[in-house]
Design a protein around this motif. Structure first.
Motif, PDB file in Angstrom:
ATOM      1  N   LEU A 241       0.807  -1.213   0.000  1.00 45.07           N
ATOM      2  CA  LEU A 241       0.000   0.000   0.000  1.00 45.07           C
ATOM      3  C   LEU A 241       0.842   1.265   0.000  1.00 45.07           C
ATOM      4  CD1 LEU A 241      -2.998  -0.793   2.391  1.00 45.07           C
ATOM      5  CD2 LEU A 241      -2.830  -1.057  -0.093  1.00 45.07           C
ATOM      6  N   SER A 242       2.007   1.228   0.649  1.00 47.29           N
ATOM      7  CA  SER A 242       2.837   2.428   0.680  1.00 47.29           C
ATOM      8  C   SER A 242       3.275   2.833  -0.722  1.00 47.29           C
ATOM      9  CB  SER A 242       4.065   2.202   1.568  1.00 47.29           C
ATOM     10  OG  SER A 242       4.902   1.189   1.019  1.00 47.29           O
ATOM     11  N   ALA A 243       3.409   1.855  -1.621  1.00 46.33           N
ATOM     12  CA  ALA A 243       3.833   2.154  -2.988  1.00 46.33           C
ATOM     13  C   ALA A 243       2.675   2.522  -3.906  1.00 46.33           C
ATOM     14  CB  ALA A 243       4.583   0.943  -3.564  1.00 46.33           C
ATOM     15  N   HIS A 244       1.433   2.160  -3.540  1.00 44.76           N
ATOM     16  CA  HIS A 244       0.329   2.293  -4.501  1.00 44.76           C
ATOM     17  C   HIS A 244      -0.925   2.982  -3.965  1.00 44.76           C
ATOM     18  CE1 HIS A 244       2.362  -0.277  -7.436  1.00 44.76           C
ATOM     19  NE2 HIS A 244       2.702  -1.048  -6.432  1.00 44.76           N
ATOM     20  N   LEU A 245      -1.108   3.050  -2.638  1.00 45.94           N
ATOM     21  CA  LEU A 245      -2.400   3.486  -2.107  1.00 45.94           C
ATOM     22  C   LEU A 245      -2.758   4.903  -2.538  1.00 45.94           C
ATOM     23  CD1 LEU A 245      -4.844   2.814  -0.326  1.00 45.94           C
ATOM     24  CD2 LEU A 245      -3.579   3.770   1.615  1.00 45.94           C
ATOM     25  N   LEU A 246      -1.826   5.853  -2.410  1.00 44.08           N
ATOM     26  CA  LEU A 246      -2.143   7.236  -2.735  1.00 44.08           C
ATOM     27  C   LEU A 246      -2.448   7.393  -4.224  1.00 44.08           C
ATOM     28  CD1 LEU A 246       0.345   9.249  -0.498  1.00 44.08           C
ATOM     29  CD2 LEU A 246      -1.936   8.363   0.024  1.00 44.08           C
ATOM     30  N   ALA A 247      -1.725   6.633  -5.064  1.00 47.55           N
ATOM     31  CA  ALA A 247      -2.014   6.675  -6.499  1.00 47.55           C
ATOM     32  C   ALA A 247      -3.399   6.107  -6.785  1.00 47.55           C
ATOM     33  CB  ALA A 247      -0.946   5.896  -7.260  1.00 47.55           C
ATOM     34  N   ILE A 248      -3.798   5.068  -6.063  1.00 43.88           N
ATOM     35  CA  ILE A 248      -5.135   4.496  -6.241  1.00 43.88           C
ATOM     36  C   ILE A 248      -6.195   5.521  -5.862  1.00 43.88           C
ATOM     37  CG2 ILE A 248      -6.744   2.768  -5.312  1.00 43.88           C
ATOM     38  CD1 ILE A 248      -4.387   0.824  -5.137  1.00 43.88           C
ATOM     39  N   PHE A 249      -5.998   6.212  -4.748  1.00 44.28           N
ATOM     40  CA  PHE A 249      -6.953   7.246  -4.343  1.00 44.28           C
ATOM     41  C   PHE A 249      -7.068   8.330  -5.416  1.00 44.28           C
ATOM     42  CE2 PHE A 249      -6.335   6.487   0.517  1.00 44.28           C
ATOM     43  CZ  PHE A 249      -7.149   5.364   0.426  1.00 44.28           C
ATOM     44  N   GLN A 250      -5.927   8.714  -5.979  1.00 41.46           N
ATOM     45  CA  GLN A 250      -5.939   9.781  -6.976  1.00 41.46           C
ATOM     46  C   GLN A 250      -6.639   9.323  -8.254  1.00 41.46           C
ATOM     47  OE1 GLN A 250      -2.131  11.626  -7.343  1.00 41.46           O
ATOM     48  NE2 GLN A 250      -2.794  13.142  -8.819  1.00 41.46           N
ATOM     49  N   ASP A 252      -8.987   7.368  -8.382  1.00 41.64           N
ATOM     50  CA  ASP A 252     -10.412   7.249  -8.100  1.00 41.64           C
ATOM     51  C   ASP A 252     -11.097   8.598  -7.974  1.00 41.64           C
ATOM     52  OD1 ASP A 252     -12.860   5.763  -6.381  1.00 41.64           O
ATOM     53  OD2 ASP A 252     -11.624   4.430  -7.585  1.00 41.64           O
ATOM     54  N   GLY A 253     -10.361   9.677  -8.275  1.00 42.77           N
ATOM     55  CA  GLY A 253     -11.004  10.981  -8.370  1.00 42.77           C
ATOM     56  C   GLY A 253     -10.651  11.982  -7.289  1.00 42.77           C
ATOM     57  N   ILE A 254      -9.815  11.614  -6.314  1.00 42.26           N
ATOM     58  CA  ILE A 254      -9.415  12.563  -5.276  1.00 42.26           C
ATOM     59  C   ILE A 254      -8.248  13.391  -5.806  1.00 42.26           C
ATOM     60  CG2 ILE A 254      -8.611  12.816  -2.903  1.00 42.26           C
ATOM     61  CD1 ILE A 254      -9.861  10.127  -2.271  1.00 42.26           C
ATOM     62  N   ASP A 255      -8.309  14.709  -5.670  1.00 41.82           N
ATOM     63  CA  ASP A 255      -7.254  15.546  -6.241  1.00 41.82           C
ATOM     64  C   ASP A 255      -5.937  15.356  -5.515  1.00 41.82           C
ATOM     65  OD1 ASP A 255      -6.743  18.015  -4.250  1.00 41.82           O
ATOM     66  OD2 ASP A 255      -8.877  17.491  -4.203  1.00 41.82           O
ATOM     67  N   ALA A 256      -4.837  15.715  -6.194  1.00 42.31           N
ATOM     68  CA  ALA A 256      -3.488  15.414  -5.707  1.00 42.31           C
ATOM     69  C   ALA A 256      -3.202  16.046  -4.348  1.00 42.31           C
ATOM     70  CB  ALA A 256      -2.458  15.883  -6.735  1.00 42.31           C
ATOM     71  N   GLY A 257      -3.613  17.312  -4.158  1.00 45.27           N
ATOM     72  CA  GLY A 257      -3.358  17.971  -2.881  1.00 45.27           C
ATOM     73  C   GLY A 257      -4.055  17.289  -1.730  1.00 45.27           C
ATOM     74  N   THR A 258      -5.285  16.854  -1.939  1.00 49.90           N
ATOM     75  CA  THR A 258      -6.024  16.159  -0.889  1.00 49.90           C
ATOM     76  C   THR A 258      -5.407  14.800  -0.609  1.00 49.90           C
ATOM     77  OG1 THR A 258      -8.045  17.281  -1.585  1.00 49.90           O
ATOM     78  CG2 THR A 258      -8.304  15.349  -0.179  1.00 49.90           C
ATOM     79  N   VAL A 259      -4.915  14.130  -1.656  1.00 53.97           N
ATOM     80  CA  VAL A 259      -4.279  12.828  -1.476  1.00 53.97           C
ATOM     81  C   VAL A 259      -3.050  12.958  -0.585  1.00 53.97           C
ATOM     82  CG1 VAL A 259      -2.906  11.090  -2.683  1.00 53.97           C
ATOM     83  CG2 VAL A 259      -5.161  11.705  -3.548  1.00 53.97           C
ATOM     84  N   VAL A 260      -2.256  14.005  -0.799  1.00 53.45           N
ATOM     85  CA  VAL A 260      -1.073  14.219   0.048  1.00 53.45           C
ATOM     86  C   VAL A 260      -1.497  14.452   1.490  1.00 53.45           C
ATOM     87  CG1 VAL A 260       0.849  15.776   0.502  1.00 53.45           C
ATOM     88  CG2 VAL A 260       0.334  15.078  -1.845  1.00 53.45           C
ATOM     89  N   TRP A 261      -2.542  15.214   1.685  1.00 56.83           N
ATOM     90  CA  TRP A 261      -3.045  15.470   3.042  1.00 56.83           C
ATOM     91  C   TRP A 261      -3.528  14.173   3.695  1.00 56.83           C
ATOM     92  CZ3 TRP A 261      -8.226  14.895   4.664  1.00 56.83           C
ATOM     93  CH2 TRP A 261      -8.487  15.349   5.952  1.00 56.83           C
ATOM     94  N   ILE A 262      -4.199  13.330   2.920  1.00 53.72           N
ATOM     95  CA  ILE A 262      -4.655  12.042   3.449  1.00 53.72           C
ATOM     96  C   ILE A 262      -3.455  11.175   3.836  1.00 53.72           C
ATOM     97  CG2 ILE A 262      -5.791   9.878   2.818  1.00 53.72           C
ATOM     98  CD1 ILE A 262      -7.738  11.568   1.127  1.00 53.72           C
ATOM     99  N   GLY A 263      -2.434  11.141   2.986  1.00 59.49           N
ATOM    100  CA  GLY A 263      -1.244  10.357   3.309  1.00 59.49           C
ATOM    101  C   GLY A 263      -0.551  10.836   4.570  1.00 59.49           C
TER     102      GLY A 263
END
Length: 401
Positions: A241-250, A252-263
């Motif tokens: 998940l550390s290698a792929h989770l944030l990319a999967i979220f992105q 799926d429609g979550i913008d890049a800035g929010t994905v970084v905040w989620i991580g």
């Protein structure tokens, strides 16, 4: 031990190991383990390699750490962490310096073999083995305290690495980290890490005046296999998940800035979980800590499957995943100690670390294959299946009376 006693021991006694290892774990994790995600793509671009090939060096390093784990653990049992972990820090410094010069594929992979051995002798497994040698059966609380410091490694490393790359390039960044390993970690391990060995399992001469010692299990057979399988199965989850989770979220429609905040929620969540365990979990057998962590992770996967990926569910998943990972890190050190005892603890941790690190090294590549050939949902389902195996193994473990 009272608070005053712990404070005195932090300066003059065995508890000194906790702040020493806390500092060195932050530096070692930050210098070797967390940097590839930011630096390896730059190495690949500069040398004309694919990112998969360049990241394969990191996987080879984790594979090397798994192969060397048993030998490193036995070395800590025999010689002490003050020697073995010092060698690991110096090997890490040499490897980070050499990787700036390794222009050919063969040289690059050879350096990662050296860095893999350094990781095996520098990160949590070596630190836990050192604490087991120092504290014996009383190592659970120091292990928990150490993981509180280690939980900040990614929080410190990623911003620092980004700043260094912008200022002096990736080569300069690795040379700074090499200097930190050689000039900070190595001296701390060599001169400040306690050299004592705790005779945890030795009975006192007057057996009539002492309570019967806790029954321990032999480090073999079905229970050992279940413990090894539980943590090795879990290793797939954070590594993949550390290698792929944030990319999967992105995707799926979550913008890049929010994905970084989620991580960014992951690190604080694991530290908070460890603080709760440190404050309230001392009377709870560590196998229950492991079961709770694996169970919470399964609930988090079920949440994503049932509700879909939204900003809210992604944030909740990151919090639950971080909290579970924080508890599993403690359980990895405490469960073997409570079930099998402190005698030969370093070698025992090495035996358990080998399958953990082997699965950890393979997970990013396997997840990448599933994402590319099937779907993101299938990759998440595969990670959830490994978490379910870990939970089932933990449920089947029966502690001695």
């Amino acid at each position: 031990m009272t608070t005053t006693g712990i404070a005195r021991s932090l300066l003059h006694g065995p508890w000194r190991a906790v702040p020493v290892l806390g500092v060195t774990q932050i530096i070692a994790w930050g210098a070797i383990f967390y940097t590839p995600v930011l630096i390896v793509p730059q190495i690949a671009a500069e040398r004309g390699w694919s990112i998969a090939f360049a990241m394969g060096g990191f996987s080879l390093g984790l594979l090397t750490a798994g192969i060397a784990a048993r030998t490193i653990g036995a070395s800590i049992d025999r010689l002490g962490g003050h020697i073995t972990m010092t060698c690991g820090s110096l090997a890490g410094a040499l490897g980070l310096a050499l990787i700036t010069l390794a222009a050919s594929p063969a040289a690059y992979y050879a350096v990662w073999i050296l860095l893999g051995a350094a990781m095996g002798a520098s990160l949590y497994d070596a630190a836990f083995a050192s604490l087991g040698r120092i504290f014996g059966m009383g190592a659970r609380r120091p292990i928990t305290a150490l993981t509180l410091a280690g939980g900040f490694a990614s929080t410190v490393s990623w911003p620092m690495t980004h700043l260094l790359i912008d200022s002096i390039g990736w080569r300069g960044c690795y040379l700074v980290y090499a200097a930190a390993l050689a000039l900070v970690n190595a001296p701390l391990h060599a001169f400040l890490l306690p050299r004592t060995r705790h005779a945890a399992d030795m009975p006192t001469p007057d057996t009539r005046a002492t309570p019967k010692p806790t029954t321990l299990l032999p480090a073999r057979g079905l229970i050992f296999l279940l413990v090894a399988s539980a943590f090795a199965s879990y290793a797939f989850v954070p590594s993949g998940l550390s290698a792929h989770l944030l990319a999967i979220f992105q995707r799926d429609g979550i913008d890049a800035g929010t994905v970084v905040w989620i991580g960014a929620l992951f690190g604080p969540a694991q530290v908070i979980a460890r603080l709760i365990e440190f404050a309230f979990g001392r009377d709870l057998h560590p196998i229950w800590i492991a079961r709770a962590a694996f169970g919470a992770l399964l609930v988090a996967f079920a949440l994503l499957a049932l509700t879909g990926i939204t900003t809210l569910t992604a944030a909740v998943f990151a919090l639950m995943f971080g909290g579970a990972n924080g508890l599993v890190t403690i359980a990895r050190g405490a469960v073997p100690l409570s079930l099998f005892g402190a005698s030969g603890y370093g070698k025992l941790m090495g035996r358990l670390a080998a399958p953990f690190l082997l699965v950890q090294s393979a997970a990013p590549l396997v997840m990448a294959f599933v994402v590319e050939k099937i779907s993101d949902a299938a990759a998440l389902a595969l990670a959830a299946a490994f978490a379910a195996v870990a939970f089932l193994c933990a449920i089947l473990i029966r502690r001695p009376a």
